[in-house]
Design an enzyme around this catalytic site. Structure first.
Site, PDB file in Angstrom:
ATOM      1  N   TYR A  39     -16.269  14.476 -13.860  1.00  0.00           N
ATOM      2  CA  TYR A  39     -16.066  15.687 -14.660  1.00  0.00           C
ATOM      3  C   TYR A  39     -14.722  15.709 -15.393  1.00  0.00           C
ATOM      4  CZ  TYR A  39     -19.944  17.417 -11.827  1.00  0.00           C
ATOM      5  OH  TYR A  39     -21.151  17.566 -11.208  1.00  0.00           O
ATOM      6  N   ARG A  41       0.792  -1.221   0.000  1.00  0.00           N
ATOM      7  CA  ARG A  41       0.000   0.000   0.000  1.00  0.00           C
ATOM      8  C   ARG A  41       0.827   1.275   0.000  1.00  0.00           C
ATOM      9  NH1 ARG A  41      -4.795   0.671   4.282  1.00  0.00           N
ATOM     10  NH2 ARG A  41      -5.457  -1.227   3.198  1.00  0.00           N
ATOM     11  N   HIS A  57      -7.873  -3.386  -7.910  1.00  0.00           N
ATOM     12  CA  HIS A  57      -7.666  -2.712  -6.619  1.00  0.00           C
ATOM     13  C   HIS A  57      -8.990  -2.614  -5.859  1.00  0.00           C
ATOM     14  CE1 HIS A  57      -4.899  -0.351  -4.136  1.00  0.00           C
ATOM     15  NE2 HIS A  57      -5.858   0.549  -3.938  1.00  0.00           N
TER      16      HIS A  57
END
Length: 820
Positions: A123, A33, A79
């Protein structure tokens, strides 16, 4: 362990379970991680994002795609975590103020150097940056190991081929369990040159590499100070440097100056920086700034700090370097996953890890290419053989029942392999031309050359290194950029001149016996209309003077310590407010330790001294310049005292004066202060007066050459005596002195306090019955040495004196001379 149908219950100690589970969790977040791999410089989430985008064809030569599509793809395939963590990682790889060479190109709002968040992923649009293709190049050639994804539906790479040293180029930061990493970004050209140097000279030392890699190269530019810190970091993996903004002092309208900031330190939030500078201006922590503006636009970063007309620009800039993020420390902590373990690595270790990875990549790629080339060569040999006996091959195929039968017939009759037979039966008719035979021969020749070249790479380490160097040089040529961060060898010491930062202003400084301190503006003091200083009951002022904010205040305690504060740092309060207790300025005072004197100093020169006298009869002089500390958060030693002694008085002298000491038993001794040797702050001084057993010093006063005041003694029985100084001729140090009281058999008088005062002054006496007696000294008659004075306190009615002090006169409105 007990068994119940369909269930198993284990009886385990909580410590074992917690230790085991946390150990597994820690291993996971360390390896999977938060920390980057030493080979490709990527954390798992970053690697999965880049791999997923590459697999989807979302590359630099194609159009942008919605970020949400990529995030969904990464979560669904590789993931299994929150979308925020994936999108945040994706955004960071696209921010050119966070990474030196962006790996993802993004359309839309991807955040800002002001700390603004990126627009929602629905967006924004993204695609791989051209340089990211270099991280993924040759991944299809079995160059890296693949493992099954989380649900075994596909596979993902454990590391990327990484054709450039991404870890050093883009840096990394992260926090895991027990480990953290801070690897700064570097210049691509310098790092590639360092890799090539290491390839050419595997035994080269750090000094040789430091000639190539000057230091980090932050995307935000700035100036790095501290060559020693860089060297230590590259040697050990840990080190500290100072990162400073690039600034310029410019002339603007009306003869005023402006500090312009063009580049700020790495990972400093610009909006917070501008806000902090403006807060310093508003809070008047710094004088000289009239306005702070953020003038950043599409042409680049720019912060304008407009100064007042008389401001010292260098002084203001130095203060901002020290007190804001215009200058910060950067601490290297170069931890990366190496051989599946977190390792603190220096520059050589990181370069060698990358080189070893690249050698493995080129080896595996060459093995893959050679297998493909030999397979194709085998097919070409079959096709050329078939073309040489084309009519027979066509006849045999026509006679066959189907494709499978044709393949078997070709293998049996002409000894073709299965793959060759497949290629022959799949051959299109238009390929049966003379031109095609020529092309096949040329292709076969090229394959031979390719195989020969690949075999050289696999057999000769020198060839492999030459290939690696050529590829690195090609990447450098394609993506090189100029260095952005300037390197300076020395860390510049910041000297702040208080005079250019603090407004010069006259204020009234007050200190009380119980330790309440404040400064008050002249306006507030004048508005009090003669009102007494705000104090607690039974407290009284020991210091009220007009000082300048440029001056310093020293407060001395009964235990021989002193507290130093510039006047401008004292708590500012109105005259009617109590003030801050001394414990707020120095929290290390002992129980019962109290302020006995305060002095205002405007200049710490070598012409003035402090004179100290202790109750047990020690005396010391020391230059006032010894009492200007660099750091002053705590109290400091002014004179070294024995455990049973206490500091009685502190006076400011120039060594032209006499000192007069009075003992409790009524002896008075006068001598020149020049007889007292000068010493430092941590000394005990010398013997001041010869005391009888049980006697002690009750007070000391300094007598100047032009002294016109009288000497006053107050006894413990409340008797006050006034004497002329001429009664006491100077003798010499450490004598017993002259008797000043007439000895009585019953209830003898003992000296309680001694003062020098003028007839127009008043004396305040506090008694043990909490009564206050004011005595106007003009009403006290002058007496000779042999009298016991006149009673001013009635013991029976008012009690015995426990404290006494001269009333401090009111400060005049007109300016007074600055203290020396």
């Amino acid at each position: 362990m007990s068994n119940t149908p369909g269930q198993q219950i284990q009886d385990l100690a909580l410590e074992e379970v917690m230790g085991d589970r946390f150990g597994r969790y820690s291993k996971y977040i360390i390896q999977e991680r938060a920390l980057p791999d030493a080979r490709d410089g990527l954390k798992p989430v970053q690697r999965r994002i880049l791999f997923a985008m590459n697999e989807e064809g979302n590359t630099a030569e194609k159009g942008f795609r919605k970020s949400a599509k990529t995030v969904g793809n990464v979560i669904g395939n590789y993931h299994p975590h929150g979308d925020t963590s994936v999108y945040d990682a994706m955004v960071r790889m696209s921010q050119d103020w966070k990474v030196r060479n962006v790996l993802i190109e993004m359309h839309g709002n991807n955040g800002s150097v002001d700390g603004d968040p990126a627009a929602a992923m629905r967006y924004t649009e993204a695609r791989l940056a051209p340089i990211a293709a270099e991280l993924l190049r040759d991944i299809e050639k079995e160059t890296v190991d693949f493992v099954p994804n989380f649900d075994d539906t596909s596979s993902e790479p454990t590391v990327l081929p990484a054709r450039f040293p991404n870890l050093l180029v883009n840096g990394s930061t992260g926090i895991s369990a027990g480990y953290a990493t801070d690897i700064p970004p570097h210049n691509l050209s310098e790092i590639i040159d360092a890799v090539i140097k290491r390839l050419d000279a595997p035994d080269c030392d750090l000094s040789a590499l430091l000639k190539i890699v000057k230091g980090p190269d932050f995307p935000t530019g700035g100036i790095i100070q501290g060559a020693d810190g860089i060297r230590k970091a590259y040697e050990t993996g840990k080190g500290r440097v100072v990162v400073r903004s690039k600034t310029a002092i410019e002339d603007i309208r009306g003869g005023r100056k402006q500090i312009t900031v063009y580049e700020i330190p790495y990972e400093v939030n610009k909006a917070n920086l501008v806000k902090r500078i403006d807060e310093l201006r508003l809070d008047k922590k710094i004088e000289g700034i009239s306005e702070v503006r953020d003038e950043t636009d599409r042409t680049g970063l720019r912060i304008a700090i407009e100064l007042k007309k008389e401001a010292n620009a260098e002084g203001v800039l130095n203060y901002l370097f020290k007190n804001t993020d215009l200058q910060v420390s950067y601490n290297f902590n170069m931890v990366a996953i190496f051989n599946k373990r977190p390792v603190l690595m220096g520059l050589i270790g990181l370069l060698d890890a990358y080189i070893a990875h690249q050698k493995e990549i080129i080896t595996k790629r060459s093995e893959f290419d050679i297998r493909k080339a030999r397979a194709r060569e085998h097919i070409l040999a079959g096709l050329m053989k078939a073309l040489s006996i084309l009519d027979e091959v066509i006849r045999l195929i026509r006679e066959s029942k189907d494709k499978r039968d044709a393949k078997l017939n070709l293998q049996d009759r002409y000894d073709f392999s299965e793959k060759q037979a497949e290629a022959i039966v799949s051959l299109q008719l238009y390929r049966l031309t003379n031109t095609d035979i020529t092309e096949l021969k040329e292709e076969a020749k090229e394959l031979q050359e390719k195989i020969s070249r690949l075999e050289k790479i696999l057999q000769n380490p020198g060839e492999l290194i030459a290939v690696l160097k050529d590829e690195l040089k090609e990447i450098k040529k394609k993506y090189k950029t100029a260095r952005l961060t300037e390197i300076q060898a020395e860390i510049e010491e910041i000297k702040i001149d208080t005079e250019v930062l603090v407004a010069s202003e006259d204020v009234v400084v007050s200190v009380t016996k119980e330790g309440y301190v404040k400064r008050t503006s002249m306006r507030s003091y004048s508005a009090s209309n003669g009102q007494d200083l705000a104090m607690k009951d039974l407290d009284h002022p020991i210091f009220i003077e007009k000082l300048n904010t440029m001056d310093s205040l020293l407060m001395f305690t009964s235990r021989g310590n002193f507290i130093y504060r510039p006047v401008h740092e004292l708590p500012e309060m109105r005259w009617k407010n109590l003030g801050d207790h001394i414990s707020h300025l120095a929290g290390d005072l002992a129980q019962g330790e109290e302020i006995i004197a305060a002095k205002g100093i405007s200049k710490f020169d070598d012409a003035h001294y402090f004179l100290f006298v202790t109750r047990n009869g020690m005396i010391k002089t020391s230059l006032i310049s010894n009492y200007k500390p660099q750091r002053y958060s705590k109290s400091m030693m002014a004179i070294k005292l024995k455990a049973d002694d206490e500091l009685l008085s502190v006076d400011l002298i120039d060594q032209s004066e006499d000192v007069f000491l009075a003992s409790k038993f009524g002896y008075g001794l006068r001598y020149a202060v020049s007889e007292v040797p000068d010493s430092g702050t941590r000394t005990a001084g010398v013997k001041a007066i010869n005391l009888k057993s049980g006697d002690e010093v009750s007070g000391a006063v300094v007598i100047s050459k032009e002294e016109t005041k009288k000497l006053f003694l107050l006894t413990q029985r409340g008797s006050l005596k006034k004497m002329k100084l001429a009664e006491f001729e100077p003798i010499s140090r450490a004598k017993r002195g002259l008797i000043m009281l007439r000895e009585l058999k019953n209830s003898p008088h003992r000296v309680f306090r001694v003062f020098l005062a003028a007839d127009d002054e008043s004396l305040m006496i506090e008694t043990d019955k909490e009564q206050f007696v004011e005595v106007e000294l003009k009403n006290v008659r002058t007496a000779d040495r042999y009298s016991n004075g006149s009673f001013v306190v009635d013991e029976a009615l008012e009690g015995k004196p426990v404290d006494a002090w001269l009333e401090i006169p009111e400060i005049k409105e007109e300016p007074s001379e600055t203290n020396s």
